[in-house]
Design a protein around this motif. Structure first.
Motif, PDB file in Angstrom:
ATOM      1  N   LYS A 188      44.040  31.379   9.045  1.00 48.81           N
ATOM      2  CA  LYS A 188      42.810  31.759   9.073  1.00 48.81           C
ATOM      3  C   LYS A 188      42.708  33.283   9.666  1.00 48.81           C
ATOM      4  CE  LYS A 188      42.670  28.730  12.692  1.00 48.81           C
ATOM      5  NZ  LYS A 188      44.141  28.859  12.697  1.00 48.81           N
ATOM      6  N   ASP A 189      41.449  33.841   9.150  1.00 46.00           N
ATOM      7  CA  ASP A 189      41.201  35.402   9.776  1.00 46.00           C
ATOM      8  C   ASP A 189      40.789  35.109  11.048  1.00 46.00           C
ATOM      9  OD1 ASP A 189      41.801  36.976   7.273  1.00 46.00           O
ATOM     10  OD2 ASP A 189      40.039  36.205   6.592  1.00 46.00           O
ATOM     11  N   TYR A 190      41.180  36.023  11.919  1.00 49.69           N
ATOM     12  CA  TYR A 190      40.759  35.769  13.129  1.00 49.69           C
ATOM     13  C   TYR A 190      39.473  36.743  13.578  1.00 49.69           C
ATOM     14  CZ  TYR A 190      44.442  33.005  15.490  1.00 49.69           C
ATOM     15  OH  TYR A 190      45.167  31.906  15.520  1.00 49.69           O
ATOM     16  N   PRO A 191      38.750  36.519  14.399  1.00 49.10           N
ATOM     17  CA  PRO A 191      37.552  37.199  14.666  1.00 49.10           C
ATOM     18  C   PRO A 191      37.965  38.753  14.867  1.00 49.10           C
ATOM     19  CG  PRO A 191      37.513  35.365  15.864  1.00 49.10           C
ATOM     20  CD  PRO A 191      38.788  35.299  15.240  1.00 49.10           C
ATOM     21  N   GLY A 192      37.118  39.689  14.622  1.00 49.10           N
ATOM     22  CA  GLY A 192      37.617  41.143  14.900  1.00 49.10           C
ATOM     23  C   GLY A 192      38.517  41.781  14.114  1.00 49.10           C
ATOM     24  N   GLU A 193      39.277  40.931  13.265  1.00 51.64           N
ATOM     25  CA  GLU A 193      40.142  42.017  12.229  1.00 51.64           C
ATOM     26  C   GLU A 193      39.864  41.881  11.040  1.00 51.64           C
ATOM     27  OE1 GLU A 193      44.017  39.158  13.008  1.00 51.64           O
ATOM     28  OE2 GLU A 193      43.558  38.553  10.998  1.00 51.64           O
ATOM     29  N   PRO A 194      40.229  42.716  10.301  1.00 51.31           N
ATOM     30  CA  PRO A 194      39.913  42.780   8.671  1.00 51.31           C
ATOM     31  C   PRO A 194      40.246  41.564   8.040  1.00 51.31           C
ATOM     32  CG  PRO A 194      41.142  44.878   9.375  1.00 51.31           C
ATOM     33  CD  PRO A 194      40.942  43.887  10.541  1.00 51.31           C
ATOM     34  N   SER A 195      39.614  41.114   7.120  1.00 54.00           N
ATOM     35  CA  SER A 195      39.746  39.853   6.413  1.00 54.00           C
ATOM     36  C   SER A 195      40.989  40.038   5.598  1.00 54.00           C
ATOM     37  CB  SER A 195      38.657  39.370   5.616  1.00 54.00           C
ATOM     38  OG  SER A 195      38.856  38.175   4.827  1.00 54.00           O
ATOM     39  N   SER A 196      41.906  39.175   5.646  1.00 60.78           N
ATOM     40  CA  SER A 196      42.941  38.699   4.547  1.00 60.78           C
ATOM     41  C   SER A 196      42.775  37.358   3.781  1.00 60.78           C
ATOM     42  CB  SER A 196      44.163  38.455   5.434  1.00 60.78           C
ATOM     43  OG  SER A 196      44.750  39.416   6.306  1.00 60.78           O
ATOM     44  N   ARG A 197      41.198  37.328   3.730  1.00 63.66           N
ATOM     45  CA  ARG A 197      40.926  36.388   2.647  1.00 63.66           C
ATOM     46  C   ARG A 197      41.605  34.900   3.031  1.00 63.66           C
ATOM     47  NH1 ARG A 197      41.565  39.943  -1.593  1.00 63.66           N
ATOM     48  NH2 ARG A 197      42.380  38.278  -2.729  1.00 63.66           N
ATOM     49  N   LEU A 198      42.029  34.710   4.048  1.00 64.12           N
ATOM     50  CA  LEU A 198      42.673  33.311   4.525  1.00 64.12           C
ATOM     51  C   LEU A 198      41.692  32.147   4.585  1.00 64.12           C
ATOM     52  CD1 LEU A 198      44.826  34.657   7.440  1.00 64.12           C
ATOM     53  CD2 LEU A 198      45.377  34.484   4.716  1.00 64.12           C
ATOM     54  N   ASP A 199      40.381  32.410   4.068  1.00 58.86           N
ATOM     55  CA  ASP A 199      39.343  31.137   3.873  1.00 58.86           C
ATOM     56  C   ASP A 199      39.639  30.499   2.410  1.00 58.86           C
ATOM     57  OD1 ASP A 199      38.600  33.560   2.410  1.00 58.86           O
ATOM     58  OD2 ASP A 199      36.480  33.058   2.954  1.00 58.86           O
ATOM     59  N   ARG A 200      40.614  31.200   1.688  1.00 61.57           N
ATOM     60  CA  ARG A 200      40.862  30.403   0.384  1.00 61.57           C
ATOM     61  C   ARG A 200      41.701  29.300   0.751  1.00 61.57           C
ATOM     62  NH1 ARG A 200      43.995  35.254  -2.028  1.00 61.57           N
ATOM     63  NH2 ARG A 200      44.268  35.554   0.214  1.00 61.57           N
ATOM     64  N   PRO A 201      41.614  28.297  -0.161  1.00 61.49           N
ATOM     65  CA  PRO A 201      42.293  26.905   0.077  1.00 61.49           C
ATOM     66  C   PRO A 201      43.956  27.411  -0.050  1.00 61.49           C
ATOM     67  CG  PRO A 201      40.563  26.426  -1.787  1.00 61.49           C
ATOM     68  CD  PRO A 201      40.518  27.913  -1.354  1.00 61.49           C
ATOM     69  N   GLY A 202      44.624  26.965   0.944  1.00 64.74           N
ATOM     70  CA  GLY A 202      46.184  27.093   1.063  1.00 64.74           C
ATOM     71  C   GLY A 202      46.750  28.407   1.355  1.00 64.74           C
TER      72      GLY A 202
END
Length: 155
Positions: free
Chosen positions: A58-72
């Motif tokens: 998952k993306d951690y608060p305060g860091e730029p998104s790696s779009r880890l909210d996608r399935p898998g």
């Protein structure tokens, strides 16, 4: 590479302790589902050491998104060191947000979105393009932390 492939590989390196936080183990909820790799020949969690690699889901608060909210989706983070960082990226570690515009690009070795300036590299959803490179990076980071451990032990 799957998360299990990476866990099997990194966990199989000499003296590695693999931590997989989850409910009921006293770890913070934000870390549940992630994996942390430490060099710990005695099998205990080092009190003053950082992991040499992590897998985050998952993306951690305060860091730029790696779009880890996608399935898998997941990201492997490796403490490669500044020399290896330069070798892999062609530039010195710098502000990671400026070094990579899109931290969610899959199967690409890139600066870590927060710790790139400290020589950390990352791969989102490693695949065939980064399989060998990621294994090399994990071996390299493990070698760095093992050498540091041995120097401290010999003092």
């Amino acid at each position: 590479m799957t998360i299990d492939d990476i866990i099997d590989f990194a966990g199989g390196l000499d003296g590695v302790l693999t931590l997989r936080p989850g409910p009921g183990d006293g770890s913070p909820e934000i870390s549940w589902g992630d994996t942390f790799f430490y060099h710990s020949p005695d099998g205990t969690v080092p009190t003053a050491a950082q992991p040499f690699a992590t897998i985050v889901t998952k993306d951690y608060p305060g860091e730029p998104s790696s779009r880890l909210d996608r399935p898998g989706a997941f990201r492997v983070n490796v403490a490669a060191g500044k020399e290896e960082f330069v070798r892999r990226t062609g530039r010195a570690p710098q502000d990671p947000a400026a070094a990579a515009e899109d931290h969610g690009v899959a199967d690409t070795v890139m600066p870590h979105p927060v710790y790139g300036s400290a020589g950390w590299l990352a791969v989102v959803n490693p695949g065939t393009r980064t399989d060998d490179a990621l294994r090399e990076l994990l071996r390299h980071a493990h070698g760095l932390v093992r050498a540091r451990h041995e120097r401290r032990r010999d003092r």
